[in-house]
Motif scaffolding. Structure first.
Motif, PDB file in Angstrom:
ATOM      1  N   MET A   1      -2.450  21.651   4.774  1.00 34.41           N
ATOM      2  CA  MET A   1      -3.109  20.498   3.952  1.00 34.41           C
ATOM      3  C   MET A   1      -3.114  19.495   4.851  1.00 34.41           C
ATOM      4  O   MET A   1      -2.590  18.973   5.501  1.00 34.41           O
ATOM      5  CB  MET A   1      -1.958  20.012   2.930  1.00 34.41           C
ATOM      6  N   ASN A   2      -4.596  18.935   4.508  1.00 30.19           N
ATOM      7  CA  ASN A   2      -4.954  17.474   5.138  1.00 30.19           C
ATOM      8  C   ASN A   2      -4.631  16.414   4.262  1.00 30.19           C
ATOM      9  O   ASN A   2      -4.753  16.624   3.037  1.00 30.19           O
ATOM     10  CB  ASN A   2      -6.271  17.549   5.864  1.00 30.19           C
ATOM     11  N   SER A   3      -4.687  15.244   5.035  1.00 30.44           N
ATOM     12  CA  SER A   3      -4.293  14.170   4.137  1.00 30.44           C
ATOM     13  C   SER A   3      -5.239  13.701   2.973  1.00 30.44           C
ATOM     14  O   SER A   3      -4.879  13.052   1.972  1.00 30.44           O
ATOM     15  CB  SER A   3      -4.423  12.965   4.982  1.00 30.44           C
ATOM     16  N   THR A   4      -6.404  14.036   2.973  1.00 31.95           N
ATOM     17  CA  THR A   4      -7.526  14.018   1.769  1.00 31.95           C
ATOM     18  C   THR A   4      -7.061  14.675   0.599  1.00 31.95           C
ATOM     19  O   THR A   4      -7.563  14.301  -0.452  1.00 31.95           O
ATOM     20  CB  THR A   4      -8.983  14.273   2.236  1.00 31.95           C
ATOM     21  N   ASP A   5      -6.368  15.639   0.772  1.00 33.41           N
ATOM     22  CA  ASP A   5      -5.800  16.616  -0.359  1.00 33.41           C
ATOM     23  C   ASP A   5      -4.746  15.870  -1.189  1.00 33.41           C
ATOM     24  O   ASP A   5      -4.243  16.066  -2.220  1.00 33.41           O
ATOM     25  CB  ASP A   5      -5.263  17.742   0.083  1.00 33.41           C
ATOM     26  N   MET A   6      -3.951  14.847  -0.536  1.00 34.40           N
ATOM     27  CA  MET A   6      -2.983  14.098  -1.111  1.00 34.40           C
ATOM     28  C   MET A   6      -3.379  13.104  -2.063  1.00 34.40           C
ATOM     29  O   MET A   6      -4.216  12.394  -1.811  1.00 34.40           O
ATOM     30  CB  MET A   6      -2.156  13.447   0.080  1.00 34.40           C
ATOM     31  N   PRO A   7      -2.389  12.878  -3.288  1.00 31.44           N
ATOM     32  CA  PRO A   7      -2.639  11.960  -3.814  1.00 31.44           C
ATOM     33  C   PRO A   7      -2.474  10.272  -3.263  1.00 31.44           C
ATOM     34  O   PRO A   7      -1.778  10.494  -2.473  1.00 31.44           O
ATOM     35  CB  PRO A   7      -1.580  11.789  -4.881  1.00 31.44           C
ATOM     36  N   ARG A   8      -3.503   9.564  -3.293  1.00 36.35           N
ATOM     37  CA  ARG A   8      -3.490   8.280  -2.596  1.00 36.35           C
ATOM     38  C   ARG A   8      -3.276   7.042  -3.572  1.00 36.35           C
ATOM     39  O   ARG A   8      -4.128   6.945  -4.746  1.00 36.35           O
ATOM     40  CB  ARG A   8      -4.975   8.042  -1.817  1.00 36.35           C
ATOM     41  N   PRO A   9      -2.344   6.152  -3.356  1.00 37.63           N
ATOM     42  CA  PRO A   9      -2.357   4.921  -4.141  1.00 37.63           C
ATOM     43  C   PRO A   9      -3.570   4.213  -4.189  1.00 37.63           C
ATOM     44  O   PRO A   9      -4.318   4.194  -3.133  1.00 37.63           O
ATOM     45  CB  PRO A   9      -1.188   4.242  -3.466  1.00 37.63           C
ATOM     46  N   LYS A  10      -3.858   3.211  -5.090  1.00 33.76           N
ATOM     47  CA  LYS A  10      -5.044   2.547  -5.034  1.00 33.76           C
ATOM     48  C   LYS A  10      -4.859   1.625  -3.916  1.00 33.76           C
ATOM     49  O   LYS A  10      -3.953   1.219  -3.352  1.00 33.76           O
ATOM     50  CB  LYS A  10      -5.393   1.703  -6.289  1.00 33.76           C
ATOM     51  N   PRO A  11      -6.289   1.163  -3.441  1.00 30.77           N
ATOM     52  CA  PRO A  11      -6.340   0.283  -2.237  1.00 30.77           C
ATOM     53  C   PRO A  11      -5.291  -0.895  -2.216  1.00 30.77           C
ATOM     54  O   PRO A  11      -5.040  -1.562  -3.387  1.00 30.77           O
ATOM     55  CB  PRO A  11      -7.623  -0.224  -2.139  1.00 30.77           C
ATOM     56  N   GLY A  12      -4.648  -1.174  -1.003  1.00 30.58           N
ATOM     57  CA  GLY A  12      -3.710  -2.157  -0.759  1.00 30.58           C
ATOM     58  C   GLY A  12      -2.262  -2.071  -1.386  1.00 30.58           C
ATOM     59  O   GLY A  12      -1.313  -2.614  -0.670  1.00 30.58           O
ATOM     60  N   VAL A  13      -1.986  -0.914  -1.944  1.00 23.07           N
ATOM     61  CA  VAL A  13      -0.427  -0.822  -2.329  1.00 23.07           C
ATOM     62  C   VAL A  13       0.314  -0.306  -1.177  1.00 23.07           C
ATOM     63  O   VAL A  13       1.329  -0.765  -0.839  1.00 23.07           O
ATOM     64  CB  VAL A  13      -0.522   0.576  -3.203  1.00 23.07           C
ATOM     65  N   LEU A  14      -0.471   0.368   0.022  1.00 24.08           N
ATOM     66  CA  LEU A  14       0.440   0.730   0.934  1.00 24.08           C
ATOM     67  C   LEU A  14       0.427  -0.287   2.084  1.00 24.08           C
ATOM     68  O   LEU A  14       1.088  -0.306   3.026  1.00 24.08           O
ATOM     69  CB  LEU A  14      -0.002   2.082   1.809  1.00 24.08           C
ATOM     70  N   ASP A  15      -0.049  -1.506   1.854  1.00 17.55           N
ATOM     71  CA  ASP A  15      -0.116  -2.670   2.624  1.00 17.55           C
ATOM     72  C   ASP A  15       0.925  -3.432   2.142  1.00 17.55           C
ATOM     73  O   ASP A  15       1.609  -4.455   2.888  1.00 17.55           O
ATOM     74  CB  ASP A  15      -1.259  -3.463   2.557  1.00 17.55           C
ATOM     75  N   ILE A  16       1.614  -3.204   1.048  1.00 21.83           N
ATOM     76  CA  ILE A  16       2.759  -3.969   0.362  1.00 21.83           C
ATOM     77  C   ILE A  16       4.102  -3.693   1.305  1.00 21.83           C
ATOM     78  O   ILE A  16       4.315  -2.605   1.394  1.00 21.83           O
ATOM     79  CB  ILE A  16       2.868  -3.681  -1.080  1.00 21.83           C
ATOM     80  N   ALA A  17       4.665  -4.719   1.665  1.00 19.36           N
ATOM     81  CA  ALA A  17       6.000  -4.440   2.267  1.00 19.36           C
ATOM     82  C   ALA A  17       6.995  -4.554   1.185  1.00 19.36           C
ATOM     83  O   ALA A  17       7.343  -5.926   0.547  1.00 19.36           O
ATOM     84  CB  ALA A  17       6.230  -5.734   3.338  1.00 19.36           C
TER      85      ALA A  17
END
Ligand SMILES: *Cc1c(COP(=O)(O)O)cnc(C)c1O
Length: 369
Positions: A1-17
């Motif tokens: 499985m590569n990372s493009t198969d994974m569900p991804r949060p909308k832009p910005g979410v993973l930048d949140i501390a």
């Protein structure tokens, strides 16, 4: 499985501390004094337990989605129209709801350098751009700098007044000057979580300004003076158009049944609130002076907590003081996340806790380094 198969949060979410709450406990000590989240040492009104017990018999039934009983009680306590009040699962929920309702990609939300961290998180969660405005040298919000940071993309300006974790406040004439100079399409959010504690003639929580303007929101909480942080109850006061918009976005039963009756009971018990104010009055000055007498500097506070600044000398730092206090059961709040790595925030607690911290810090400061 590569990372493009994974569900991804909308832009910005993973930048949140993610928000890091105040430490809850200390290990290996007989008694823990939690002074890390500005909770009330008096706890809630005794009327709250009765109200909860009565409603507990009926938990199969959904709460009233409009929290009518609670809005009426708040309206009575402050002389406000319940139609201009919206309740939430803590005021944190309402801060997020304002962002979800008014911000999208390309929009900007403003907040101050040492302001409450929830604003930035919620602005980013809405996909908007967080804009930090520098505070002045006294760690207080600077109205001119806030105004200078406003652009045509600005939609929300958050001001905690008094501010957490600094305990500073912006006088009413300055808040009015800020509001008067903001473009009409910008909402000024006055987060007055500590309003009840303030004893200053030039302070106002924001009721007057909201009543006179379609673009001001005041948020309040039951987590501090009312001693109900565990139940999660907040409210906001705003123009009908803002209440209407937020009502469309919020969850249909966002305040639970026990919270509704507990909040109504708490706000009706004025004597209990008065006791909490008096306790704070009695200890805020005493704790602040006691800390200063140890050679520590304290930012003047109008809330139920103080920001204490430590030396950067090894052996005397805020981080070391925190460990020293924790080992003795006194849990304060580190505030590096607020850009204050050399300070600790201490909630005004019960007498025993306040005196215990002062004594422990006296020993800490006297240690050879
Ligand atoms: C504690 C606090 C709140 C209250 O949050 P709740 O979600 O109501 O518990 C809001 N704003 C500030 C600045 C606070 O310190």
């Amino acid at each position: 499985m590569n990372s493009t198969d994974m569900p991804r949060p909308k832009p910005g979410v993973l930048d949140i501390a993610a928000y890091v709450p105040g430490r809850e406990t200390a290990h290996g000590v007989a008694k823990v004094y939690k002074l890390s989240s500005n909770e009330s040492p008096l706890g809630p009104s005794p009327k709250v337990a009765e109200a909860i017990a009565a409603r507990s018999a009926n938990l199969a039934i959904y709460p009233d989605g409009s929290a009518h009983v609670l809005r009426e009680a708040i309206g009575r306590a402050y002389g406000l129209n319940p139609g201009n009040i919206l309740c939430g699962n803590g005021s944190d929920e309402l801060l997020g709801l304002l962002c979800q309702t008014y911000l999208g990609p390309g929009d900007e939300g403003l907040f101050t350098e040492h302001g409450f961290l929830v604003y930035k998180i919620q602005i980013m969660a809405a996909g908007a751009t967080p804009v930090t405005v520098a505070d002045n040298d006294d760690l207080n919000a600077d109205v001119d700098r806030i105004l200078a940071a406003v652009t045509e993309r600005t939609k929300l300006v958050f001001l905690a007044n008094p501010n957490n974790p600094t305990g500073t406040y912006v006088p009413v004439n300055e808040v009015k000057r800020l509001h008067a100079a903001l473009p009409r399409h910008v909402i000024l959010v006055l987060d007055a979580a500590y309003a009840e504690y303030v004893r200053r003639n030039d302070y106002e929580a924001g009721i007057e300004l909201v009543s006179a303007s379609p673009n001001v929101v005041m948020t309040r909480t039951f987590s501090k003076i009312h001693g109900l942080a565990g139940l999660r109850i907040g409210w906001m006061y705003a123009h009908e158009a803002i209440i209407d918009a937020c009502n469309r976005v919020r969850g249909p039963f966002n305040v639970n049944a026990l919270a509704i009756v507990a909040g109504a009971a708490a706000i009706g018990d004025r004597e209990h609130v008065e006791r909490a104010v008096e306790h704070n009055e009695a200890w805020l000055g005493r704790v602040s002076e006691g800390l200063q007498a140890l050679g520590l500097s304290v930012t003047p506070s109008v809330g139920n907590f103080v920001l204490v600044h430590f030396p950067t000398t090894p052996g005397k730092t805020a981080a070391e003081a925190d460990e020293y206090l924790c080992a003795r059961g006194y849990v304060l709040r580190r505030v590096s996340g607020y850009g204050l790595p050399d300070a600790l925030r201490m909630t005004i607690g019960e007498a025993e806790a306040n005196l215990g911290v002062l004594e422990a810090l006296r020993e800490f400061m006297a240690q050879a380094s």
